[in-house]
Design a protein around this motif. Structure first.
Motif, short mmCIF file in Angstrom:
data_model
loop_
_atom_site.label_atom_id
_atom_site.label_comp_id
_atom_site.label_asym_id
_atom_site.label_seq_id
_atom_site.Cartn_x
_atom_site.Cartn_y
_atom_site.Cartn_z
N GLU A 1 6.64 -32.70 23.23
CA GLU A 1 7.13 -32.00 24.27
C GLU A 1 6.31 -30.74 24.39
O GLU A 1 6.19 -30.15 23.31
CB GLU A 1 8.59 -31.79 24.16
CG GLU A 1 9.35 -31.29 25.26
CD GLU A 1 10.71 -31.13 25.22
OE1 GLU A 1 11.57 -32.10 25.13
OE2 GLU A 1 11.22 -29.99 24.81
N SER B 1 7.16 -27.20 26.91
CA SER B 1 7.94 -26.52 27.72
C SER B 1 7.68 -25.14 28.02
O SER B 1 7.32 -24.33 27.37
CB SER B 1 9.48 -26.59 27.35
OG SER B 1 9.64 -26.22 25.99
N LYS C 1 12.28 -21.78 25.32
CA LYS C 1 11.44 -22.73 25.49
C LYS C 1 10.28 -22.36 24.51
O LYS C 1 9.81 -21.42 24.04
CB LYS C 1 11.06 -23.52 26.92
CG LYS C 1 12.49 -23.86 27.33
CD LYS C 1 11.76 -24.52 28.86
CE LYS C 1 13.23 -25.05 29.70
NZ LYS C 1 13.88 -25.91 28.99
N THR D 1 9.82 -28.69 31.69
CA THR D 1 9.57 -29.43 30.50
C THR D 1 8.69 -30.97 30.72
O THR D 1 9.01 -31.46 31.54
CB THR D 1 11.09 -29.81 29.90
OG1 THR D 1 11.56 -28.60 29.74
CG2 THR D 1 10.90 -30.76 28.48
N ASP E 1 13.38 -27.68 35.18
CA ASP E 1 14.70 -27.38 34.63
C ASP E 1 15.35 -26.24 35.43
O ASP E 1 16.72 -25.99 35.47
CB ASP E 1 14.67 -26.99 33.31
CG ASP E 1 13.70 -28.18 32.19
OD1 ASP E 1 14.23 -29.31 32.66
OD2 ASP E 1 13.13 -27.61 31.48
#
Length: 232
Positions: free
Chosen positions: A73, A75, A80, A101, A185
């Motif tokens: 991942e 982000s 983050k 993300t 997000d």
């Protein structure tokens, strides 16, 4: 003379192999060997790939590249991986700060992993840097197509995110990287000022409007409840 030379090389390889270090592949990591030898002696990227858990013998003239095939991942946004928002501009001119993300995964096919290493991406960090570079370019480009009202509209926003995912996949598929998901997000209409501050006047106005809408909805709901009780 040539036969003696080749015999000495073979003997040297055998003696070195007796003292070769042993390396066990971690979970979800595949190993691709590189032999620092002339091509006629089998030098270069090995086509054999060591899967997770396998014990690999790494000879002195070899190195082994480890690539993770688990979902990873990247982000952007407060709290983050990259704590700053990703900045772009709506089609009608308003500047937008995005919290995004993105999840991705490298193919676990032996042929794909060998091809990836041959493209000089030999570490997980190299794969991550590639994904980050493509994401920063494509996210700004495709979300830039949304107007301010479309950013606020969840249906239009979701459609744009789906299109973005498809286009990113097209750019990364030659590196055998699969985009698992892309999620927006959070977003805020604000612009950076020369002194480092942020002008969020437009966003604060939107927040005020949203609060008024929510208050109105609560009042309507309360009124409907009162009317229903009176009718009973």
């Amino acid at each position: 003379m040539i036969k003696r030379f080749l015999t000495l090389i073979a003997l040297s390889l055998f003696l070195s192999a007796c003292q070769a270090p042993v390396q066990t592949m971690p979970a979800t990591q595949y190993g691709i060997k590189f032999r620092k030898l002339p091509n006629f002696l089998g030098g270069g990227i090995s086509k054999a790939v060591a899967p997770p858990g396998e014990v690999a013998f790494v000879l002195p003239w070899e190195s082994i590249y480890q690539i993770t095939t688990a979902v990873r991942e990247v982000s952007w946004g407060p709290g983050k991986m990259f704590p700053d928002y990703m900045n772009t501009r709506a089609r009608d001119g308003n500047e937008v700060a995005l919290a995004v993300t993105l999840r991705y995964q490298v193919s676990d096919s032996n042929a794909d992993l060998v091809d990836l290493v041959e493209k000089t991406i030999t570490t997980d960090k190299g794969v991550e840097d590639l994904v980050v570079s493509v994401a920063q370019s494509d996210i700004r480009h495709y979300l830039n197509e949304l107007r301010t009202a479309e950013f606020i509209d969840p249906v239009a926003r979701a459609k744009s995110i789906d299109e973005l995912k498809v286009e990113m996949q097209k750019r990364l598929e030659k590196y055998h990287v699969q985009i698992v998901s892309v999620s927006l997000d959070d977003f805020r209409f604000e612009r950076a000022l020369a002194n480092g501050d942020k002008d969020d006047t437009y966003q604060r106005r939107l927040d005020e409007i949203q609060q008024l809408v929510q208050q109105t909805e609560r009042e309507v709901s309360r009124k409907d409840t009162v009317v229903a009780l009176q009718q009973q």
